[in-house]
Design an enzyme around this catalytic site. Structure first.
Site, PDB file in Angstrom:
ATOM      1  N   GLY A   6      -7.788 -31.356  17.227  1.00 45.65           N
ATOM      2  CA  GLY A   6      -8.938 -31.951  16.908  1.00 45.65           C
ATOM      3  C   GLY A   6      -9.808 -32.181  17.874  1.00 45.65           C
ATOM      4  O   GLY A   6     -10.698 -31.396  18.163  1.00 45.65           O
ATOM      5  N   GLY A   7      -9.456 -33.388  18.821  1.00 46.78           N
ATOM      6  CA  GLY A   7     -10.836 -33.587  19.620  1.00 46.78           C
ATOM      7  C   GLY A   7     -11.071 -32.501  20.820  1.00 46.78           C
ATOM      8  O   GLY A   7     -12.138 -32.236  21.014  1.00 46.78           O
ATOM      9  N   HIS A  46      -4.255 -33.630   5.427  1.00 44.24           N
ATOM     10  CA  HIS A  46      -4.094 -34.225   6.909  1.00 44.24           C
ATOM     11  C   HIS A  46      -3.949 -35.730   7.015  1.00 44.24           C
ATOM     12  O   HIS A  46      -4.161 -36.267   5.894  1.00 44.24           O
ATOM     13  CB  HIS A  46      -5.633 -34.248   7.362  1.00 44.24           C
ATOM     14  N   GLY A  63      -4.865 -37.825  18.040  1.00 39.42           N
ATOM     15  CA  GLY A  63      -5.978 -38.540  18.557  1.00 39.42           C
ATOM     16  C   GLY A  63      -5.595 -39.853  19.349  1.00 39.42           C
ATOM     17  O   GLY A  63      -6.371 -40.574  19.824  1.00 39.42           O
ATOM     18  N   SER A  93      -3.131 -34.144  19.730  1.00 37.50           N
ATOM     19  CA  SER A  93      -3.398 -34.352  21.271  1.00 37.50           C
ATOM     20  C   SER A  93      -3.210 -33.009  22.209  1.00 37.50           C
ATOM     21  O   SER A  93      -2.817 -33.048  23.043  1.00 37.50           O
ATOM     22  CB  SER A  93      -2.676 -35.421  21.844  1.00 37.50           C
ATOM     23  N   ASN A 107     -10.012 -28.616  14.086  1.00 35.31           N
ATOM     24  CA  ASN A 107     -10.516 -29.423  12.999  1.00 35.31           C
ATOM     25  C   ASN A 107     -11.617 -30.542  13.627  1.00 35.31           C
ATOM     26  O   ASN A 107     -11.072 -31.471  14.427  1.00 35.31           O
ATOM     27  CB  ASN A 107      -9.225 -30.215  12.498  1.00 35.31           C
ATOM     28  N   TRP A 108     -12.714 -30.145  13.080  1.00 32.48           N
ATOM     29  CA  TRP A 108     -13.939 -30.877  13.925  1.00 32.48           C
ATOM     30  C   TRP A 108     -14.010 -32.345  13.170  1.00 32.48           C
ATOM     31  O   TRP A 108     -14.941 -33.103  13.818  1.00 32.48           O
ATOM     32  CB  TRP A 108     -15.076 -30.192  13.522  1.00 32.48           C
ATOM     33  N   LYS A 109     -13.299 -32.519  12.064  1.00 30.58           N
ATOM     34  CA  LYS A 109     -13.254 -34.065  11.466  1.00 30.58           C
ATOM     35  C   LYS A 109     -14.631 -34.223  11.035  1.00 30.58           C
ATOM     36  O   LYS A 109     -15.578 -33.343  10.841  1.00 30.58           O
ATOM     37  CB  LYS A 109     -12.560 -35.026  12.357  1.00 30.58           C
ATOM     38  N   GLU A 112       2.151 -32.439  12.201  1.00 27.74           N
ATOM     39  CA  GLU A 112       1.401 -33.248  13.241  1.00 27.74           C
ATOM     40  C   GLU A 112       2.013 -34.568  13.242  1.00 27.74           C
ATOM     41  O   GLU A 112       1.613 -35.326  12.099  1.00 27.74           O
ATOM     42  CB  GLU A 112      -0.191 -33.254  12.560  1.00 27.74           C
ATOM     43  N   GLU A 136      -5.118 -38.212   8.179  1.00 25.97           N
ATOM     44  CA  GLU A 136      -6.225 -39.009   7.839  1.00 25.97           C
ATOM     45  C   GLU A 136      -6.511 -39.079   6.296  1.00 25.97           C
ATOM     46  O   GLU A 136      -7.020 -40.226   5.987  1.00 25.97           O
ATOM     47  CB  GLU A 136      -7.247 -38.855   8.693  1.00 25.97           C
TER      48      GLU A 136
HETATM   49  C1  PEP Z   1      -5.959 -33.018  14.246  1.00 28.62           C
HETATM   50  O1  PEP Z   1      -6.816 -33.818  13.877  1.00 28.62           O
HETATM   51  O2  PEP Z   1      -5.443 -32.534  13.342  1.00 28.62           O
HETATM   52  C2  PEP Z   1      -5.568 -33.471  15.476  1.00 28.62           C
HETATM   53  C3  PEP Z   1      -4.489 -33.119  15.903  1.00 28.62           C
HETATM   54  O3  PEP Z   1      -6.321 -34.183  16.231  1.00 28.62           O
HETATM   55  P1  PEP Z   1      -6.225 -34.381  18.010  1.00 28.62           P
HETATM   56  O4  PEP Z   1      -5.963 -32.904  18.431  1.00 28.62           O
HETATM   57  O5  PEP Z   1      -7.390 -35.026  18.297  1.00 28.62           O
HETATM   58  O6  PEP Z   1      -4.912 -35.192  18.063  1.00 28.62           O
END
Ligand code: PEP
Length: 251
Positions: free
Chosen positions: A234-235, A95, A173, A213, A9-11, A167, A97
């Site tokens: 994500g990251g 998600h 994050g 994470s 997920n490049w957000k 999640e 967010e």
């Molecule tokens: C996400 O955005 O779905 C996520 C899990 O982010 P991160 O890996 O950065 O915690």
């Protein structure tokens, strides 16, 4: 056997040229892998170019959200047929967010899931508890509410096309990862919900990803849990080598 699925997920990151360049780097690192589904989710504006870049590769395309109407006076939205038109296979829905900053609810998640399915897009449905909910012992009730709310009125074949991403919001994050045991406990709980709502057979087929994470350093242990079928990243998905390493560790 469930094929692991790793989705990036490049957000809200990467211009079109940056997204294409990350995609090209990633293709080179994962081109020999055929036993993991690899999915990337760039921003809407990069979908078409990234789709061209992944042509002929083992990488699939996802959008980060979808609107439930096909077209009309809904300024700023993007619909399922439009995502299909630019070559999406998957779409991330619900998600945390989106729930936190854009007023996403179980009802809107359910409408989006149905819209995606009706246009042959596979939903990645995100569920997860806040830290205060975990600390108050409400993890299971929140997860049950999110899962059941997202899948209202889905047929067996529709449900079979869905992926669920667990999640925990406190792990997204933040650098804090759920322990493998914590992840396994909730994944197993989700599978039990699916068994109650559908059947043992269906529950055993659905892929449940962990997200929060995930990094090359913790991926292998998380994904070795029996009910963890991959990751939503994500990251670490913004770095081709880290993401490729996570893909390799899920095998
Ligand atoms: C996400 O955005 O779905 C996520 C899990 O982010 P991160 O890996 O950065 O915690």
């Amino acid at each position: 056997m469930r094929t692991p699925i790793i989705a990036g997920n490049w957000k809200l990151n990467k211009t079109v040229s940056e997204a294409v360049s990350l995609t090209i780097d990633l293709i080179k690192l994962v081109d020999k892998i055929s036993d993991v589904e690899i999915v990337i989710a760039p921003v809407f504006t990069a979908l078409s170019d990234v789709h061209d870049a992944i042509n002929g590769s083992n990488i699939q395309l996802a959008a980060q959200d979808v609107y439930w109407e096909d077209s009309g006076a809904f300024t700023g939205e993007v619909s399922a047929p439009m995502l299909k038109d630019v070559g999406c296979d998957y779409v991330i829905i619900g998600h945390s967010e989106r729930r936190q900053y854009f007023a996403e609810t179980n009802e809107s998640v359910n409408q989006k899931v149905k819209a995606a399915l009706s246009h042959d897009l596979k939903p990645i449905i995100c569920v997860g508890e806040l830290l205060e909910e975990r600390e108050a012992g409400k993890t299971e009730s929140v997860i049950e509410d999110h899962v059941k709310g997202a899948i209202v009125d889905l047929s067996v074949s529709e449900m079979e096309s869905c992926v669920i991403a667990y999640e925990p919001v406190w792990a997204i994050g933040t650098g804090k990862t759920a322990t493998p045991d914590q992840a396994q406990e909730v994944h197993n709980f989700i599978r039990n919900i699916l068994e109650d709502c559908y059947s043992d057979k269906l529950a055993s087929q659905i892929r449940i990803q962990y997200g929060g994470s995930v990094k090359p350093e913790n991926a292998e242990e998380l994904m070795s849990q029996p009910d963890v079928d991959g990751a939503l990243v994500g990251g670490a998905s913004l770095d081709a080598e880290s993401f490729a390493e996570i893909v390799k560790q899920s095998r």
